[in-house]
Write an enzyme that holds these catalytic residues in place. Structure first.
Site, PDB file in Angstrom:
ATOM      1  N   GLU A  89      62.600  20.598   4.219  1.00 21.03           N
ATOM      2  CA  GLU A  89      61.877  19.375   3.892  1.00 21.03           C
ATOM      3  C   GLU A  89      62.678  18.468   2.963  1.00 21.03           C
ATOM      4  O   GLU A  89      63.507  18.932   2.194  1.00 21.03           O
ATOM      5  CB  GLU A  89      60.561  19.737   3.194  1.00 21.03           C
ATOM      6  CG  GLU A  89      59.590  20.383   4.148  1.00 21.03           C
ATOM      7  CD  GLU A  89      58.434  21.059   3.419  1.00 21.03           C
ATOM      8  OE1 GLU A  89      57.303  20.887   3.863  1.00 21.03           O
ATOM      9  OE2 GLU A  89      58.673  21.749   2.423  1.00 21.03           O
ATOM     10  N   CYS A 102      64.855  13.207  -2.358  1.00 25.16           N
ATOM     11  CA  CYS A 102      65.027  14.568  -2.856  1.00 25.16           C
ATOM     12  C   CYS A 102      65.390  15.453  -1.666  1.00 25.16           C
ATOM     13  O   CYS A 102      64.584  15.628  -0.753  1.00 25.16           O
ATOM     14  CB  CYS A 102      63.713  15.010  -3.507  1.00 25.16           C
ATOM     15  SG  CYS A 102      63.694  16.715  -4.071  1.00 25.16           S
ATOM     16  N   CYS A 109      65.162  30.111  -1.066  1.00 21.93           N
ATOM     17  CA  CYS A 109      65.910  30.138  -2.332  1.00 21.93           C
ATOM     18  C   CYS A 109      65.812  31.540  -2.910  1.00 21.93           C
ATOM     19  O   CYS A 109      64.785  32.191  -2.809  1.00 21.93           O
ATOM     20  CB  CYS A 109      65.295  29.135  -3.319  1.00 21.93           C
ATOM     21  SG  CYS A 109      66.108  29.076  -4.930  1.00 21.93           S
ATOM     22  N   CYS A 113      62.158  31.915  -9.261  1.00 18.33           N
ATOM     23  CA  CYS A 113      61.349  31.416 -10.375  1.00 18.33           C
ATOM     24  C   CYS A 113      59.873  31.665 -10.054  1.00 18.33           C
ATOM     25  O   CYS A 113      59.404  31.335  -8.964  1.00 18.33           O
ATOM     26  CB  CYS A 113      61.597  29.921 -10.595  1.00 18.33           C
ATOM     27  SG  CYS A 113      63.303  29.546 -11.032  1.00 18.33           S
ATOM     28  N   CYS A 116      57.447  28.790  -8.879  1.00 20.98           N
ATOM     29  CA  CYS A 116      57.887  27.871  -7.822  1.00 20.98           C
ATOM     30  C   CYS A 116      57.475  28.362  -6.444  1.00 20.98           C
ATOM     31  O   CYS A 116      57.828  29.464  -6.035  1.00 20.98           O
ATOM     32  CB  CYS A 116      59.400  27.693  -7.883  1.00 20.98           C
ATOM     33  SG  CYS A 116      60.040  26.611  -6.598  1.00 20.98           S
ATOM     34  N   GLY A 156      65.998  25.196  -2.680  1.00 15.93           N
ATOM     35  CA  GLY A 156      67.330  25.768  -2.810  1.00 15.93           C
ATOM     36  C   GLY A 156      67.940  25.579  -4.178  1.00 15.93           C
ATOM     37  O   GLY A 156      67.502  24.745  -4.966  1.00 15.93           O
ATOM     38  N   GLU A 157      68.954  26.378  -4.471  1.00 17.17           N
ATOM     39  CA  GLU A 157      69.723  26.242  -5.713  1.00 17.17           C
ATOM     40  C   GLU A 157      71.096  25.688  -5.323  1.00 17.17           C
ATOM     41  O   GLU A 157      71.897  26.388  -4.710  1.00 17.17           O
ATOM     42  CB  GLU A 157      69.828  27.609  -6.400  1.00 17.17           C
ATOM     43  CG  GLU A 157      70.859  27.708  -7.515  1.00 17.17           C
ATOM     44  CD  GLU A 157      70.763  26.608  -8.569  1.00 17.17           C
ATOM     45  OE1 GLU A 157      69.662  26.315  -9.066  1.00 17.17           O
ATOM     46  OE2 GLU A 157      71.817  26.009  -8.887  1.00 17.17           O
ATOM     47  N   SER A 211      67.036  22.948 -15.166  1.00 21.22           N
ATOM     48  CA  SER A 211      65.656  23.431 -15.192  1.00 21.22           C
ATOM     49  C   SER A 211      65.551  24.446 -16.315  1.00 21.22           C
ATOM     50  O   SER A 211      65.912  25.601 -16.151  1.00 21.22           O
ATOM     51  CB  SER A 211      65.300  24.079 -13.846  1.00 21.22           C
ATOM     52  OG  SER A 211      65.278  23.088 -12.851  1.00 21.22           O
ATOM     53  N   LEU A 212      65.080  23.990 -17.461  1.00 23.67           N
ATOM     54  CA  LEU A 212      65.092  24.829 -18.663  1.00 23.67           C
ATOM     55  C   LEU A 212      63.794  25.628 -18.771  1.00 23.67           C
ATOM     56  O   LEU A 212      63.801  26.845 -18.751  1.00 23.67           O
ATOM     57  CB  LEU A 212      65.303  23.931 -19.886  1.00 23.67           C
ATOM     58  CG  LEU A 212      65.693  24.604 -21.183  1.00 23.67           C
ATOM     59  CD1 LEU A 212      67.002  25.353 -21.055  1.00 23.67           C
ATOM     60  CD2 LEU A 212      65.797  23.579 -22.312  1.00 23.67           C
ATOM     61  N   HIS A 213      62.685  24.927 -18.915  1.00 32.71           N
ATOM     62  CA  HIS A 213      61.345  25.501 -18.815  1.00 32.71           C
ATOM     63  C   HIS A 213      60.947  26.491 -19.909  1.00 32.71           C
ATOM     64  O   HIS A 213      59.828  27.005 -19.897  1.00 32.71           O
ATOM     65  CB  HIS A 213      61.104  26.163 -17.450  1.00 32.71           C
ATOM     66  CG  HIS A 213      61.396  25.279 -16.273  1.00 32.71           C
ATOM     67  ND1 HIS A 213      61.174  23.926 -16.279  1.00 32.71           N
ATOM     68  CD2 HIS A 213      61.905  25.569 -15.039  1.00 32.71           C
ATOM     69  CE1 HIS A 213      61.526  23.417 -15.108  1.00 32.71           C
ATOM     70  NE2 HIS A 213      61.978  24.378 -14.346  1.00 32.71           N
ATOM     71  N   ASN A 287      52.560  21.511 -10.993  1.00 30.52           N
ATOM     72  CA  ASN A 287      51.751  21.362  -9.781  1.00 30.52           C
ATOM     73  C   ASN A 287      51.200  22.718  -9.400  1.00 30.52           C
ATOM     74  O   ASN A 287      51.955  23.604  -8.993  1.00 30.52           O
ATOM     75  CB  ASN A 287      52.609  20.830  -8.635  1.00 30.52           C
ATOM     76  CG  ASN A 287      53.158  19.461  -8.946  1.00 30.52           C
ATOM     77  OD1 ASN A 287      52.425  18.564  -9.338  1.00 30.52           O
ATOM     78  ND2 ASN A 287      54.466  19.308  -8.808  1.00 30.52           N
ATOM     79  N   CYS A 330      56.956  18.884  -6.583  1.00 29.64           N
ATOM     80  CA  CYS A 330      57.938  19.927  -6.873  1.00 29.64           C
ATOM     81  C   CYS A 330      57.316  21.298  -6.723  1.00 29.64           C
ATOM     82  O   CYS A 330      56.216  21.544  -7.177  1.00 29.64           O
ATOM     83  CB  CYS A 330      58.426  19.824  -8.311  1.00 29.64           C
ATOM     84  SG  CYS A 330      59.141  18.265  -8.677  1.00 29.64           S
TER      85      CYS A 330
HETATM   86  N1  SAH Z   1      67.090  25.193  -7.931  1.00 29.28           N
HETATM   87  C1  SAH Z   1      67.189  23.920  -8.556  1.00 29.28           C
HETATM   88  C2  SAH Z   1      66.586  22.766  -7.762  1.00 29.28           C
HETATM   89  C3  SAH Z   1      65.226  22.989  -7.112  1.00 29.28           C
HETATM   90  S1  SAH Z   1      63.794  23.063  -8.111  1.00 29.28           S
HETATM   91  C4  SAH Z   1      66.573  23.984  -9.936  1.00 29.28           C
HETATM   92  O1  SAH Z   1      66.029  25.016 -10.293  1.00 29.28           O
HETATM   93  O2  SAH Z   1      66.677  23.033 -10.686  1.00 29.28           O
HETATM   94  C5  SAH Z   1      63.491  21.431  -8.630  1.00 29.28           C
HETATM   95  C6  SAH Z   1      62.616  21.362  -9.869  1.00 29.28           C
HETATM   96  O3  SAH Z   1      61.233  21.547  -9.543  1.00 29.28           O
HETATM   97  C7  SAH Z   1      62.957  22.420 -10.878  1.00 29.28           C
HETATM   98  O4  SAH Z   1      63.002  21.898 -12.160  1.00 29.28           O
HETATM   99  C8  SAH Z   1      61.803  23.378 -10.706  1.00 29.28           C
HETATM  100  O5  SAH Z   1      61.698  24.197 -11.788  1.00 29.28           O
HETATM  101  C9  SAH Z   1      60.649  22.404 -10.487  1.00 29.28           C
HETATM  102  N2  SAH Z   1      59.422  23.023  -9.995  1.00 29.28           N
HETATM  103  C10 SAH Z   1      59.304  24.126  -9.242  1.00 29.28           C
HETATM  104  N3  SAH Z   1      58.023  24.405  -9.001  1.00 29.28           N
HETATM  105  C11 SAH Z   1      57.278  23.456  -9.618  1.00 29.28           C
HETATM  106  C12 SAH Z   1      55.882  23.197  -9.706  1.00 29.28           C
HETATM  107  N4  SAH Z   1      54.994  23.955  -9.098  1.00 29.28           N
HETATM  108  N5  SAH Z   1      55.483  22.129 -10.433  1.00 29.28           N
HETATM  109  C13 SAH Z   1      56.397  21.320 -11.012  1.00 29.28           C
HETATM  110  N6  SAH Z   1      57.712  21.496 -10.936  1.00 29.28           N
HETATM  111  C14 SAH Z   1      58.170  22.555 -10.251  1.00 29.28           C
END
Ligand code: SAH
Length: 338
Positions: A89, A102, A109, A113, A116, A156-157, A211-213, A287, A330
Site C-alpha cells: 500500500e 508515503c 516487516c 514493533c 504496529c 517495511g523498515e 521512530s523513538l517512541h 491509531n 500509520c
Molecule cells: N520502519 C520504519 C518506517 C515504517 S513505520 C520506522 O519504524 O520508522 C512509520 C511510523 O509509523 C513509525 O514511526 C511507526 O512507529 C509509526 N506507527 C506504527 N504504528 C502506528 C500506529 N498504530 N499509530 C501511529 N503511528 C504508528
C-alpha cells in the site's frame, strides 16, 4: 529480466557504454520515462529501431498494478498488486505545503514493533527498486499532478532493504528525471544503526526520522524489539555523528501510548535524552487498531507532554492526523484483502 525502473541514471549510462552506445542515450531514455512519462519503446523515435530492440531484450518495462483506491478529503490510499501476487500500500496526503506520498519498502516487516499493525505481517520479501518507483509513477498518473514530498514510512523498515530504497531515492532525485529535491524526502527508521551510518555518508541532504517512541531502554525494549539489538545510548551516539556529518535536523517520532510512555517523567527524560541534538519531536496520536491492546493517550495528556517538552526547550509538534476513516493511518497499512 531487469526492470527498467530499477536503474539509477548512472547505471543506465553504464549500460549504454557497455554496449558501445553514447552515454546521452541514458538522458534520452530517462526523459521519456520520467519527464514525458512515455513507457512505450516504439514511440521513442529518436532512438534507432536497432537500439530499441536491444533495450527491449535487456529490460522489462512492466508495471505493478493499482487494484484498489480509497479516497477521503485529504488522503488517498492505494492498494497495489505486485507481479508475484503480493499486496502493498501507499498513502497520498494533501498538506498545505504540498502533496506527500508515503511509500512502502517491503512486503511485511520483521521489526516486530508491538503497537504496529503493519508489522504483524512478517516480512515476505524486500521490494525491488522498481516496485517503489512505480508506486510514485502510477499515483502521479492517477491524480494527474506532481507529488512534492516523499516519505519512506509505509510498510517495511527501509534500512532492512537499504540498497533498493537508496536506488529509489537516486532515481527520484535525478535531475535527468523526476528531479525531486532531496530535502523533500524523508526516510524513517526504527533505529537500525548500520543503515544510519551508511545513509549519513551517501545522502547528506535527505531527511532522517527516527521512530523513538520511548525515552529509555526499559520502555523501548517492551515495545520495540529492535532496541535489544541497538541500545538507545548507541543510537544517540550515532545520531550525534549523523549531525556532525550532515548538519541536518533530525525528526523524532514519538507515538503516545496510554500508560506506557506518556507520563510527565517520560517527557522530562525524553527532553534530557535529546537536548544535545538538533532535532524536533513529532508527537503522534496513536491509531488504535482492532487487534492490538494499546490505547491512545488522551488529548489533555498529549498537551501536557507537549508543554513539558516545550518548556525544556525542545522543538515539538503534534502530528496532524490523516486517513483514520480509510485505515490508511500509520500502523494500519496492511492489506485487509489478504
Ligand atoms: N520502519 C520504519 C518506517 C515504517 S513505520 C520506522 O519504524 O520508522 C512509520 C511510523 O509509523 C513509525 O514511526 C511507526 O512507529 C509509526 N506507527 C506504527 N504504528 C502506528 C500506529 N498504530 N499509530 C501511529 N503511528 C504508528
Amino acid at each position: 529480466m531487469n526492470n527498467i525502473f530499477n536503474l539509477p541514471f548512472e547505471n543506465l549510462e553504464n549500460y549504454f557504454e557497455s554496449i558501445n552506445e553514447k552515454k546521452y542515450r541514458a538522458t534520452q531514455l530517462y526523459d521519456y520515462l520520467y519527464k514525458k512519462r512515455t513507457y512505450n519503446l516504439d514511440s521513442m523515435t529518436n532512438i534507432s529501431k536497432e537500439l530499441r530492440d536491444k533495450i527491449s531484450k535487456e529490460f522489462d518495462f512492466s508495471f505493478i498494478e493499482i487494484i484498489k483506491k480509497q479516497v477521503d478529503i485529504d488522503v488517498k490510499k492505494y492498494l497495489f498488486k505486485l507481479k508475484d501476487g503480493n499486496l502493498i500500500e501507499s498513502v497520498l496526503m494533501y498538506h498545505n505545503y504540498g502533496i506527500s506520498l508515503c511509500v512502502s519498502s517491503q512486503v511485511g516487516c520483521n521489526m516486530g514493533c508491538k503497537f504496529c499493525e503493519s508489522g504483524r505481517l512478517k516480512k515476505v520479501r524486500n521490494l525491488e527498486t522498481y516496485e517503489i518507483v512505480e508506486q510514485l509513477l502510477l499515483i502521479e498518473s492517477d491524480i494527474k499532478d506532481r507529488i512534492t514530498h516523499v516519505v519512506v514510512m509505509g510498510i517495511g523498515e527501509p534500512f532492512d532493504n537499504y540498497d533498493n530504497v537508496m536506488n529509489f531515492i537516486r532515481i527520484i532525485t535525478s535531475n535527468k528525471g523526476i528531479d525531486l529535491g532531496s530535502r523533500h524526502i524523508t526516510v524513517s527508521t526504527c533505529g537500525v544503526i548500520p543503515g544510519i551510518e551508511k545513509f549519513m555518508q551517501e545522502f547528506k541532504q535527505v531527511n532522517l526520522a527516527i521512530s523513538l517512541h520511548a525515552p529509555n531502554d526499559e520502555i523501548r525494549n517492551k515495545i520495540m524489539p529492535i532496541s535489544k539489538v541497538y541500545k538507545l545510548s548507541d543510537l544517540m551516539n550515532t545520531l550525534k555523528k549523523y549531525q556532525n556529518t550532515t548538519n541536518r535536523r533530525i525528526t523524532f517520532e514519538y507515538i503516545m501510548l496510554e500508560n506506557i510512555n506518556d507520563s510527565a517523567e517520560c517527557a522530562k527524560e525524553l527532553a534530557n535524552l535529546i537536548k544535545n541534538i538538533n532535532g524536533y519531536v513529532n508527537l503522534i496520536p496513536y491509531n488504535e487498531t482492532e487487534n492490538i491492546e494499546f490505547k491512545r493517550t488522551k488529548k489533555v495528556q498529549i498537551l501536557a507532554f507537549y508543554d513539558i517538552l516545550k518548556k525544556s526547550g525542545i522543538n515539538v509538534t503534534i502530528r496532524k492526523e490523516f486517513g483514520g476513516k480509510v485505515d490508511a493511518a500509520c500502523g494500519q497499512l496492511r492489506a485487509k484483502s489478504l
